[in-house]
Design an enzyme around this catalytic site. Sequence first.
Site, PDB file in Angstrom:
ATOM      1  N   ASN A   8     -14.849 -31.573  -0.550  1.00  0.00           N
ATOM      2  CA  ASN A   8     -15.659 -30.366  -0.691  1.00  0.00           C
ATOM      3  C   ASN A   8     -15.182 -29.672  -1.971  1.00  0.00           C
ATOM      4  O   ASN A   8     -14.091 -29.106  -2.010  1.00  0.00           O
ATOM      5  CB  ASN A   8     -15.476 -29.452   0.526  1.00  0.00           C
ATOM      6  N   GLU A  35     -20.723 -29.078  -0.897  1.00  0.00           N
ATOM      7  CA  GLU A  35     -20.818 -27.767  -1.565  1.00  0.00           C
ATOM      8  C   GLU A  35     -20.903 -27.917  -3.087  1.00  0.00           C
ATOM      9  O   GLU A  35     -20.173 -27.246  -3.828  1.00  0.00           O
ATOM     10  CB  GLU A  35     -19.652 -26.858  -1.166  1.00  0.00           C
ATOM     11  N   ASP A 147     -17.013 -32.502   5.234  1.00  0.00           N
ATOM     12  CA  ASP A 147     -16.424 -31.261   5.727  1.00  0.00           C
ATOM     13  C   ASP A 147     -17.059 -30.981   7.082  1.00  0.00           C
ATOM     14  O   ASP A 147     -18.215 -30.585   7.166  1.00  0.00           O
ATOM     15  CB  ASP A 147     -16.700 -30.135   4.732  1.00  0.00           C
ATOM     16  N   ASN A 149     -15.891 -28.752   9.357  1.00  0.00           N
ATOM     17  CA  ASN A 149     -15.683 -27.376   9.809  1.00  0.00           C
ATOM     18  C   ASN A 149     -15.260 -27.320  11.282  1.00  0.00           C
ATOM     19  O   ASN A 149     -15.631 -26.401  12.020  1.00  0.00           O
ATOM     20  CB  ASN A 149     -16.933 -26.532   9.569  1.00  0.00           C
ATOM     21  N   ASP A 216     -11.575 -31.750   6.934  1.00  0.00           N
ATOM     22  CA  ASP A 216     -12.272 -32.757   6.123  1.00  0.00           C
ATOM     23  C   ASP A 216     -11.883 -34.127   6.655  1.00  0.00           C
ATOM     24  O   ASP A 216     -10.705 -34.513   6.617  1.00  0.00           O
ATOM     25  CB  ASP A 216     -11.887 -32.606   4.657  1.00  0.00           C
ATOM     26  N   ASP A 243     -11.025 -24.875  -2.596  1.00  0.00           N
ATOM     27  CA  ASP A 243     -10.140 -24.548  -1.486  1.00  0.00           C
ATOM     28  C   ASP A 243      -9.893 -25.751  -0.572  1.00  0.00           C
ATOM     29  O   ASP A 243      -9.090 -25.672   0.361  1.00  0.00           O
ATOM     30  CB  ASP A 243     -10.666 -23.345  -0.682  1.00  0.00           C
ATOM     31  N   HIS A 244     -10.568 -26.867  -0.850  1.00  0.00           N
ATOM     32  CA  HIS A 244     -10.370 -28.107  -0.104  1.00  0.00           C
ATOM     33  C   HIS A 244      -9.666 -29.148  -0.964  1.00  0.00           C
ATOM     34  O   HIS A 244      -9.812 -29.154  -2.195  1.00  0.00           O
ATOM     35  CB  HIS A 244     -11.712 -28.717   0.318  1.00  0.00           C
TER      36      HIS A 244
END
Length: 252
Positions: A8, A35, A147, A149, A216, A243-244
């Site tokens: 991501n 994303e 991802d 989540n 992930d 951030d991933h």
Amino acid sequence: MFKIATWNVNSLRVRLPQVLDWLKKLEPDIVALQETKMTDNQFPREAIQAAGYHVIFSGQKTYNGVALLSRLEGSEIITDLPDLDDPQRRFLGATYANNLRVLNVYVPNGGAVNSDKYHYKLNWLKKLQDYVRESLKDYPHLIVLGDFNIAHEDRDVHDAWDSDLIVSPPERAALEDLLSLGLDDTFRLFEQAPEDYSWWDYRRGAFWRNQGLRIDLILASTALDCTACVIDSAPRRLERPSDHAPVVASFD
């Protein structure tokens, strides 16, 4: 042998130089991006092709967006989950050499438990499960990655996590239902270091304090022979990182 990864990137426009550098270093055969946050006409097709990759993408302005980068060209492309009327660009599937079916997913975050966004997330996961169940009939070599989540187990969550979201029983049950179709969480096929995460909030120095989540995932059908799966946290240390972190799995 082939290597597949998920990342991501939280804006491909911002992270493109990092992605190109990472591709050169790791040389994966297939990469699923989430994303990308750009429309299709903005996608940097030429730069990625120059790096030696074919590319398939499905994007939208500002939010979401998924892409598949691959050494070999993909076919049988699908950009929407069947029976789900959803304008959000969160899903992308393609078939590669040796009838390998790859599904790139960016599962909805869910907003807050019991909100409309949360129920949308659970319904989205149900449609994904339905599609994977049918796909396994035709593609015994199937990989679902991206991802999710969802933090599958308590060991996938740092001790200071203070939200019911990502860890709620219905979310975890949806992931369990997906795995029960005949998929392995490849990361857990191998002994791993404790507190090994793939996402860290930008705030409060979460990365440097290792307050993260493992959300992930690379899920692979049991017919595939996975030989390794690791989280590559190096890109998270860069200036202006996603951030991933990428997750990389190898298969014979």
